[in-house]
Design an enzyme around this catalytic site. Structure first.
Site, short mmCIF file in Angstrom:
data_model
loop_
_atom_site.label_atom_id
_atom_site.label_comp_id
_atom_site.label_asym_id
_atom_site.label_seq_id
_atom_site.Cartn_x
_atom_site.Cartn_y
_atom_site.Cartn_z
N HIS A 130 0.81 -1.22 0.00
CA HIS A 130 0.00 0.00 0.00
C HIS A 130 0.85 1.27 0.00
O HIS A 130 0.34 2.35 -0.29
CB HIS A 130 -1.00 0.00 1.17
N ASP A 160 0.19 -7.64 1.35
CA ASP A 160 0.53 -6.23 1.53
C ASP A 160 2.04 -6.04 1.58
O ASP A 160 2.56 -5.26 2.38
CB ASP A 160 -0.11 -5.64 2.79
N SER A 254 4.51 2.66 7.95
CA SER A 254 4.20 1.52 7.09
C SER A 254 5.41 1.15 6.24
O SER A 254 6.01 1.99 5.57
CB SER A 254 3.03 1.85 6.16
#
Length: 510
Positions: A130, A160, A254
């Site tokens: 992402h 992911d 992230s």
């Protein structure tokens, strides 16, 4: 004396040639190694010298070892692509959770940021899917203030994860890969990344739980969809088995590193549980043992190689057990077995209850999915299961194809794979809720378009929801390949445009 001098000179030259030849051979060998093997060579010559504390925690050495190899990733989205992404069913979700700036209709390129972890001295970087999905440009900022443009090697929405590659004139620092199976609840960990636009930041906490499933990738929707209609369960279900920690993680973390007190990577930070979008107590990381497998697949094959057990199942709990009238509350209730698949060949049948995989108790579906997700077609697993109250065991060989195919369809599958690669696009499955909202029974959304592919050539927009290809409904990547194989010369796509209109697109495959 002259003869002695000449002999010494010849010996020295011969020695240098031998060493040089060995180094060339050694370098070639290293290129073909997996990331784990490369790291063994590197850390054999450059051992980590960290003394973790069992008393008052001191993370100075671990922080110093890890921080240089955790990088700041900045992505750029061109104005046209940005507007399409905002109009897609995933636009709001992308803004809320992944840090993409707000501002609809803006004409200027927009930027977003995350973190990444260098795992190989020649420039391979692991991050979240992402963080880079749909980006037109990816830049990597190192702690020494160098900025390098990154190439996207591969990305996998189902885990992911994404793998990037940068080129550098000198060897890059790396984080040592650990073993997430050895992680214990309660042990100290560090989260390293670039939260909220800040420079490199280190936070500390403990491991709060393992094997967490949060439905960030739509897994619960898939389970509900299957229970409503077992024949529509997508085979490419997401894998969620997060390490939960209370180390502070925020937007921008992230793709960053979760490491133990020895400075070893045990996970890639991926998400936070928060009603506001900011830290509220818990963060979640993808286990490094799964990361290793996905990264090696991208480097070796350019895609993720997945093995399948060949069963559809329902995760047991007290409610499901009561509904199915079974006495077991843990494990997976087998709904159906794919004919000719690995489970079928090993003797697994519908109504069996799978309780262990490779000796490990299955407390949730994530235990099975994470273990199988580390393996490739041809690998073997041992399942323990109950049939009519009796314990049984079966050794299953994972297969690449999840349903029985004839030789003719297997041959056409090869052509379909080539066609799929030529599209130059990424896809994400629609959840049951999104299908209901759009009023469709099937669909995949185009999440990214690469230059040079057919979609870019013929103007297929990012954010388009494709409902059928060549007259066949599609809800997952496998079905896209099957639909493409029906006509190798022309592709006809029907779907819903980002602005809600109906569209039919037809173009040649060459």
């Amino acid at each position: 004396m002259k003869k002695i001098g000449m002999t010494v000179l010849i010996a020295m030259v011969g020695g240098l040639l031998a060493i040089g030849g060995y180094k060339l051979f050694e370098n070639k060998q290293v290129e073909n190694m997996s990331f784990e093997e490369k790291q063994e060579v590197y850390f054999a010559n450059n051992p980590l010298k960290i003394n973790s504390s069992t008393g008052n925690p001191d993370f100075t050495q671990a922080s110093a070892a890890v921080s240089p190899a955790v990088v700041h990733i900045v992505t750029t989205y061109e104005a046209k692509s940005r507007q399409r992404m905002q109009s897609s069913p995933f636009g709001d979700m992308f803004e809320e959770f992944f840090g993409v700036p707000r501002g609809r209709g803006q004409s200027q390129p927009s930027r977003a940021s995350g973190s990444g972890v260098i795992i190989s001295t020649d420039g391979y970087i692991v991050t979240n899917n992402h963080v880079v999905e749909g980006a037109d440009k990816i830049e990597v900022k190192l702690t020494d203030k160098r900025v390098l443009e990154a190439k996207l090697i591969g990305r996998d929405p189902n885990t992911d994860l994404a793998l990037l590659k940068v080129s550098s004139s000198k060897s890059l620092p790396i984080v040592k890969l650990g073993d997430s199976d050895d992680v214990n609840i309660g042990e100290w960990v560090l989260a390293v990344g670039y939260p909220l636009g800040l420079e490199s930041t280190v936070t500390a906490g403990i491991v709060s739980a393992k094997g967490r499933s949060l439905n960030l990738l739509g897994q619960d929707d898939l389970r509900r969809q299957y229970q409503e209609n077992p024949n529509e369960m997508p085979v490419n279900a997401a894998i969620e088995s997060f390490i939960q920690t209370d180390a502070v993680i925020n937007r921008g973390n992230s793709g960053g590193a979760l490491v133990n007190a020895n400075g070893e990577l045990i996970g890639i930070n991926s998400a936070i549980a928060s009603p506001s979008g900011y830290y509220a107590g818990y963060g979640f990381a993808i286990p490094v043992n799964l990361v290793k497998k996905i990264a090696n697949d991208f480097k070796e094959f350019g895609e993720v190689k997945r093995g399948y057990v060949g069963i559809t199942f329902v995760e047991l709990n007290t409610e499901v057990a009561k509904e199915l009238e079974v006495s077991e509350f843990n494990g997976l209730y087998v709904r159906d077995v794919v004919e000719g698949g690995g489970a079928d060949k090993a003797g697994i049948k519908a109504d069996d209850i799978v309780t262990h995989i490779d000796g490990k108790l299955i407390t949730s579906s994530s235990v099975l999915q994470e273990r199988v997700g580390r393996l490739r077609p041809g690998d073997k697993i041992e399942l323990e299961y109950l049939r009519e109250g009796k314990k049984r065991k079966a050794t299953i060989t994972l297969q690449e194809i999840t349903n029985a195919e004839t030789a003719d369809t297997a041959e056409s599958s090869k052509s379909a794979t080539q066609l799929y690669n030529s599209l130059g696009a990424g896809f994400k499955e629609l959840t049951a809720a999104q299908k209901k909202e759009l009023g469709v029974d099937a669909g995949v959304v185009v999440t990214s378009i690469r230059q040079g592919g057919l979609f870019a050539k013929y103007g297929v927009p990012k954010g388009l929801v494709i409902t059928s290809i060549n007259g066949t409904a599609v809800s997952n990547i496998d079905q896209i390949g099957q639909a493409l194989s029906k006509n190798a010369n022309v592709i006809t796509i029907k779907g819903i445009t980002p602005d809600g209109g109906m569209a039919t697109l037809t173009f040649p495959t060459e």
